[in-house]
Design a protein around this motif. Structure first.
Motif, mmCIF file in Angstrom:
data_model
loop_
_atom_site.group_PDB
_atom_site.id
_atom_site.type_symbol
_atom_site.label_atom_id
_atom_site.label_comp_id
_atom_site.label_asym_id
_atom_site.label_seq_id
_atom_site.Cartn_x
_atom_site.Cartn_y
_atom_site.Cartn_z
ATOM 1 N N ARG A 228 42.429 39.118 25.628
ATOM 2 C CA ARG A 228 42.357 38.619 27.011
ATOM 3 C C ARG A 228 43.756 38.420 27.599
ATOM 4 O O ARG A 228 43.990 38.714 28.775
ATOM 5 N N ILE A 229 44.686 37.944 26.785
ATOM 6 C CA ILE A 229 46.057 37.727 27.263
ATOM 7 C C ILE A 229 46.717 39.048 27.639
ATOM 8 O O ILE A 229 47.414 39.145 28.651
ATOM 9 N N LYS A 230 46.463 40.085 26.850
ATOM 10 C CA LYS A 230 47.030 41.395 27.159
ATOM 11 C C LYS A 230 46.509 41.923 28.490
ATOM 12 O O LYS A 230 47.265 42.482 29.303
ATOM 13 N N VAL A 231 45.243 41.723 28.739
ATOM 14 C CA VAL A 231 44.657 42.160 30.012
ATOM 15 C C VAL A 231 45.225 41.348 31.178
ATOM 16 O O VAL A 231 45.561 41.896 32.239
ATOM 17 N N LEU A 232 45.359 40.053 30.975
ATOM 18 C CA LEU A 232 45.918 39.191 32.024
ATOM 19 C C LEU A 232 47.356 39.584 32.351
ATOM 20 O O LEU A 232 47.742 39.638 33.523
ATOM 21 N N ARG A 233 48.161 39.839 31.338
ATOM 22 C CA ARG A 233 49.559 40.242 31.561
ATOM 23 C C ARG A 233 49.633 41.521 32.386
ATOM 24 O O ARG A 233 50.455 41.646 33.310
ATOM 25 N N ALA A 234 48.801 42.484 32.049
ATOM 26 C CA ALA A 234 48.818 43.751 32.772
ATOM 27 C C ALA A 234 48.449 43.545 34.241
ATOM 28 O O ALA A 234 49.082 44.127 35.144
ATOM 29 N N LYS A 235 47.459 42.714 34.508
ATOM 30 C CA LYS A 235 47.061 42.468 35.899
ATOM 31 C C LYS A 235 48.157 41.732 36.661
ATOM 32 O O LYS A 235 48.456 42.055 37.817
ATOM 33 N N LEU A 236 48.788 40.736 36.020
ATOM 34 C CA LEU A 236 49.840 39.974 36.689
ATOM 35 C C LEU A 236 51.055 40.853 36.968
ATOM 36 O O LEU A 236 51.689 40.734 38.022
ATOM 37 N N ASN A 237 51.379 41.737 36.049
ATOM 38 C CA ASN A 237 52.526 42.624 36.250
ATOM 39 C C ASN A 237 52.277 43.666 37.343
ATOM 40 O O ASN A 237 53.226 44.281 37.836
ATOM 41 N N HIS A 238 51.005 43.860 37.704
ATOM 42 C CA HIS A 238 50.673 44.772 38.800
ATOM 43 C C HIS A 238 50.390 44.019 40.101
ATOM 44 O O HIS A 238 49.919 44.618 41.068
ATOM 45 N N GLY A 239 50.678 42.719 40.090
ATOM 46 C CA GLY A 239 50.522 41.937 41.319
ATOM 47 C C GLY A 239 49.113 41.490 41.612
ATOM 48 O O GLY A 239 48.822 41.056 42.738
ATOM 49 N N GLU A 240 48.211 41.573 40.647
ATOM 50 C CA GLU A 240 46.829 41.167 40.866
ATOM 51 C C GLU A 240 46.661 39.683 40.561
ATOM 52 O O GLU A 240 47.227 39.158 39.605
ATOM 53 N N GLU A 241 45.877 39.002 41.375
ATOM 54 C CA GLU A 241 45.573 37.593 41.153
ATOM 55 C C GLU A 241 44.417 37.518 40.161
ATOM 56 O O GLU A 241 43.300 37.949 40.443
ATOM 57 N N SER A 242 44.716 36.968 38.972
ATOM 58 C CA SER A 242 43.698 37.002 37.917
ATOM 59 C C SER A 242 43.579 35.691 37.164
ATOM 60 O O SER A 242 42.891 35.635 36.134
ATOM 61 N N LEU A 243 44.232 34.629 37.648
ATOM 62 C CA LEU A 243 44.218 33.365 36.919
ATOM 63 C C LEU A 243 42.966 32.541 37.182
ATOM 64 O O LEU A 243 42.596 31.704 36.356
ATOM 65 N N SER A 244 42.336 32.750 38.312
ATOM 66 C CA SER A 244 41.219 31.882 38.693
ATOM 67 C C SER A 244 40.048 31.980 37.720
ATOM 68 O O SER A 244 39.296 31.015 37.534
ATOM 69 N N THR A 245 39.877 33.131 37.084
ATOM 70 C CA THR A 245 38.753 33.311 36.148
ATOM 71 C C THR A 245 39.197 33.242 34.692
ATOM 72 O O THR A 245 38.399 33.519 33.793
ATOM 73 N N ALA A 246 40.458 32.897 34.447
ATOM 74 C CA ALA A 246 40.973 32.882 33.075
ATOM 75 C C ALA A 246 40.585 31.592 32.369
ATOM 76 O O ALA A 246 40.118 30.620 32.988
ATOM 77 N N LEU A 247 40.794 31.583 31.071
ATOM 78 C CA LEU A 247 40.547 30.387 30.266
ATOM 79 C C LEU A 247 41.844 29.598 30.101
ATOM 80 O O LEU A 247 42.942 30.175 30.075
ATOM 81 N N PRO A 248 41.754 28.267 29.970
ATOM 82 C CA PRO A 248 42.968 27.432 29.897
ATOM 83 C C PRO A 248 43.903 27.827 28.758
ATOM 84 O O PRO A 248 45.123 27.858 28.944
ATOM 85 N N TYR A 249 43.354 28.143 27.578
ATOM 86 C CA TYR A 249 44.221 28.486 26.449
ATOM 87 C C TYR A 249 44.996 29.776 26.713
ATOM 88 O O TYR A 249 46.168 29.904 26.312
ATOM 89 N N ASP A 250 44.377 30.718 27.404
ATOM 90 C CA ASP A 250 45.061 31.973 27.721
ATOM 91 C C ASP A 250 46.212 31.737 28.697
ATOM 92 O O ASP A 250 47.309 32.292 28.526
ATOM 93 N N VAL A 251 45.972 30.932 29.720
ATOM 94 C CA VAL A 251 47.012 30.654 30.718
ATOM 95 C C VAL A 251 48.157 29.862 30.088
ATOM 96 O O VAL A 251 49.341 30.119 30.364
ATOM 97 N N ALA A 252 47.830 28.911 29.238
ATOM 98 C CA ALA A 252 48.874 28.129 28.562
ATOM 99 C C ALA A 252 49.742 29.034 27.685
ATOM 100 O O ALA A 252 50.969 28.884 27.634
ATOM 101 N N THR A 253 49.127 29.986 27.007
ATOM 102 C CA THR A 253 49.898 30.926 26.182
ATOM 103 C C THR A 253 50.785 31.801 27.047
ATOM 104 O O THR A 253 51.925 32.112 26.677
ATOM 105 N N LEU A 254 50.289 32.207 28.217
ATOM 106 C CA LEU A 254 51.093 33.019 29.133
ATOM 107 C C LEU A 254 52.319 32.267 29.624
ATOM 108 O O LEU A 254 53.387 32.853 29.802
ATOM 109 N N ILE A 255 52.204 30.966 29.844
ATOM 110 C CA ILE A 255 53.363 30.169 30.280
ATOM 111 C C ILE A 255 54.431 30.172 29.196
ATOM 112 O O ILE A 255 55.629 30.328 29.475
#
Length: 354
Positions: A86-113
């Motif tokens: 899930r983190i790999k998918v989130l990183r790819a979306k964020l690097n392409h300018g897509e807003e993808s945090l609203s549906t993410a899980l807290p542990y994934d977002v914390a790891t991304l920080i």
């Protein structure tokens, strides 16, 4: 060395706490990236949002921390890892300018920080500052330790300081809900050491050195309101040194003018000496030392002594204040405070004489 705020802060650290910090603001080269990429990009190339209390903060950090604030009671936040897929998918979306945090899980977002902080080309805490931070943390007195860490945080570049200040303020809010999420300030500091203060070698990975790094971050998490804030005493001393520097330039300029006028007078009319006494007196004599001493009160006000409450502190920590001038590479090594004391003594003798 110029009299600037960073140099005055370094002077305080050296004199009061014995901590020396080299100038690390100038970098030989910077990595410049373009596009919407978020991870592995210099701070100055990221999309940033201005927040009055903190300054310019990366938009990703603001969005991620705001997302986690609504889920602050999540147990083990920042300690439990997210899903690698899930983190790999989130990183790819964020690097392409897509807003993808609203549906993410807290542990994934914390790891991304944590990944965002760890993968910056230039670390938020420059490596040149690590040794000084550990020396400050090793000070025995709590008040000295806090003051030294505060001064060191003031040496950070503005873009780093804004980002760290915002992050530490957010982590303090997380630690305040430790009864729900089980993440104390010590736990959060331990988790963020590899991201903010990574040990450079095996020697620095010893238990004692790692504990110092954890304590440094813990202090910043618990006192984010002091981060990057220059103490009033240092601001007063900045004004003091600036006034000294300005006064020195004024005296130097006046001295050049007097020497020039003296040469002109001597070239127009010389005074022959007979038996050690001049036959012809110059039309205008140069001011004597006693007449110059009459300007003592004005000199005292111009030096900004009333704005500088810590002269006694400087005398205690540095009996010979000539080191202050030597620090700023002034040509003469005369002690400023000693010169002022001689001036005050001369004024007192003049006023007390009948």
């Amino acid at each position: 060395m110029k009299i600037t705020d960073s140099n005055v802060i370094r002077f305080h650290l050296q004199v009061l706490y014995g901590i020396s910090v080299k100038n690390f603001e100038k970098k030989k080269g910077r990595l410049i990236c373009s596009g919407a990429k978020v991870f592995g990009v210099p701070l100055e190339n990221l999309a940033r949002k201005y927040i009055p209390e903190f300054g310019l903060v990366p938009c990703f950090l603001v969005d991620a921390c705001s997302f986690l604030l609504d889920r602050i009671c999540t147990v083990g936040l920042f300690r439990k890892p997210g899903s690698l897929h899930r983190i790999k998918v989130l990183r790819a979306k964020l690097n392409h300018g897509e807003e993808s945090l609203s549906t993410a899980l807290p542990y994934d977002v914390a790891t991304l920080i944590k990944q965002f902080c760890r993968e910056l080309p230039e670390p938020l805490f420059p490596s040149e500052l690590h040794v000084a931070l550990l020396k400050a943390q090793a000070l025995s007195n709590l008040q000295d330790r806090t003051a030294a860490l505060q001064l060191l945080s003031c040496l950070l570049p503005a873009k780093n300081s804004s980002c760290l200040h915002y992050l530490f303020d957010f982590l303090r809010k997380v630690s305040q809900r430790c009864s729900d999420n089980l993440m104390t300030s010590a736990n959060l500091a331990t988790v963020f050491v590899p991201c903010l203060l990574p040990p450079p070698n095996k020697t620095e990975m010893s238990e004692g050195r790692l504990e110092l790094r954890v304590l440094v971050l813990r202090n910043f998490v618990e006192c984010p309101h002091l981060f990057g804030v220059i103490p009033k005493a240092v601001i007063d001393s900045m004004e003091y040194f600036m006034n000294i520097h300005h006064l020195k330039d004024v005296f130097k300029k006046k001295g050049n003018q007097k020497r020039h006028s003296l040469k002109v007078k001597r070239s127009v009319k010389t005074a022959p000496w007979v038996q050690g006494k001049p036959k012809v007196r110059p039309a205008a004599s140069l001011p004597t030392q006693s007449s110059m001493a009459g300007d003592g009160p004005k000199l005292k006000r111009s030096l900004g002594l009333r704005m500088f409450p810590n002269i006694q502190l400087f005398r205690t920590c540095m009996p010979n204040a000539a080191a202050a001038l030597e620090y700023f590479n002034t040509p003469d090594k005369t002690s400023v405070l000693t010169a002022m004391e001689r001036l005050q003594l001369t004024n007192w003798r003049r006023s007390s004489s009948p």
